[in-house]
Design an enzyme around this catalytic site. Structure first.
Site, mmCIF file in Angstrom:
data_model
loop_
_atom_site.group_PDB
_atom_site.id
_atom_site.type_symbol
_atom_site.label_atom_id
_atom_site.label_comp_id
_atom_site.label_asym_id
_atom_site.label_seq_id
_atom_site.Cartn_x
_atom_site.Cartn_y
_atom_site.Cartn_z
ATOM 1 N N LYS A 5 0.816 -1.216 0.000
ATOM 2 C CA LYS A 5 0.000 0.000 0.000
ATOM 3 C C LYS A 5 0.856 1.276 0.000
ATOM 4 C CE LYS A 5 -3.876 -2.220 2.408
ATOM 5 N NZ LYS A 5 -3.245 -3.498 2.820
ATOM 6 N N ASN A 63 8.493 10.450 -6.532
ATOM 7 C CA ASN A 63 9.818 9.854 -6.690
ATOM 8 C C ASN A 63 10.023 8.674 -5.750
ATOM 9 O OD1 ASN A 63 10.621 11.596 -8.700
ATOM 10 N ND2 ASN A 63 11.664 13.020 -7.328
#
Length: 232
Positions: free
Chosen positions: A63, A69
């Protein structure tokens, strides 16, 4: 898919030794396993490639939810483990980053709304939408972004399948065979009902791994999946 391949057993156990023992007990009755936080943080990430090498498929339920990034770097690292599925939270920025970074056959699944949440829980968290409304919005966004599939409760499966057709894989936790308590899940269904509603894969944990005979419990779920799967 064969009915057996639609069952994903959640290895919600405290150690790699316990996971190996459960996998051995289940034998060829199960081909796909989910590794979540409990096992992942107890050596499960190192164990995942070994499961893959043994011929099993692996779903890393991590999750991911962070800046783009960071999510992208995490996705690339997971791809090197040989996992088939990886979860991210269904926020547009997160989904975009994950889709752009996926590689090596890794499929990205977006988590719509956790099965432990109700409309009241969403309201307390500041959401004006109901569970069904939010799940539908996130499924539509996932489809537009190019995510491979979504994780949704059995209660939303039929609605989401109608909305996304066959563009997304639907993976459904909150599965409870007849006679098994709901536990901490609020939106549940039996294996047969979930498959009939349009689920592609079912995630089952405690009803199998906590059973007195896990293999028999897994085989019973597979039999119910087979009975609910449309015949060509």
């Amino acid at each position: 898919m064969e009915p057996r391949d639609r069952l994903i057993v959640a290895l919600d156990v405290p150690s790699v030794d316990a996971a190996q023992s459960m996998v051995a007990s289940l034998g060829d009755s199960v081909s796909f396993y989910k590794i979540g936080y409990q096992l992942a943080f107890a050596g499960g990430l190192d164990y995942a490639p070994k499961l893959v090498q043994s011929g099993k498929r692996v779903f890393l339920d991590l999750k991911l939810h962070d800046i783009g990034n960071t999510v992208a770097a995490g996705v690339k690292s997971v791809a090197r483990l040989g996992a088939s599925f990886l979860t991210v939270h269904a926020f547009p920025q997160v989904m975009h980053a994950a889709v752009e970074a996926r590689e090596s056959g890794l499929r990205i699944l977006a988590v719509t709304v956790l099965t432990s949440l109700s409309d009241a829980d969403l309201a307390k968290a500041g959401y004006a939408a109901t569970v069904r409304e939010l799940a539908l919005l996130r499924a539509e966004q996932a489809c537009e972004i190019g995510v491979d599939g979504i994780v949704c409760s059995p209660e939303e499966v039929a609605t989401l399948r109608g909305a996304v057709k066959n563009k997304l894989v639907l993976v459904t936790p909150g599965i409870r065979p007849e006679g098994v308590g709901a536990g901490d899940q609020k939106r549940i269904a039996t294996p047969g009902n979930a498959i009939s509603a349009g689920a592609d894969y079912l995630v089952v944990g405690r009803p199998i791994i906590a059973a007195s005979d896990p293999r028999a419990a897994a085989e019973a779920v597979v039999a119910e999946i087979a009975g609910a799967t449309p015949k060509d």
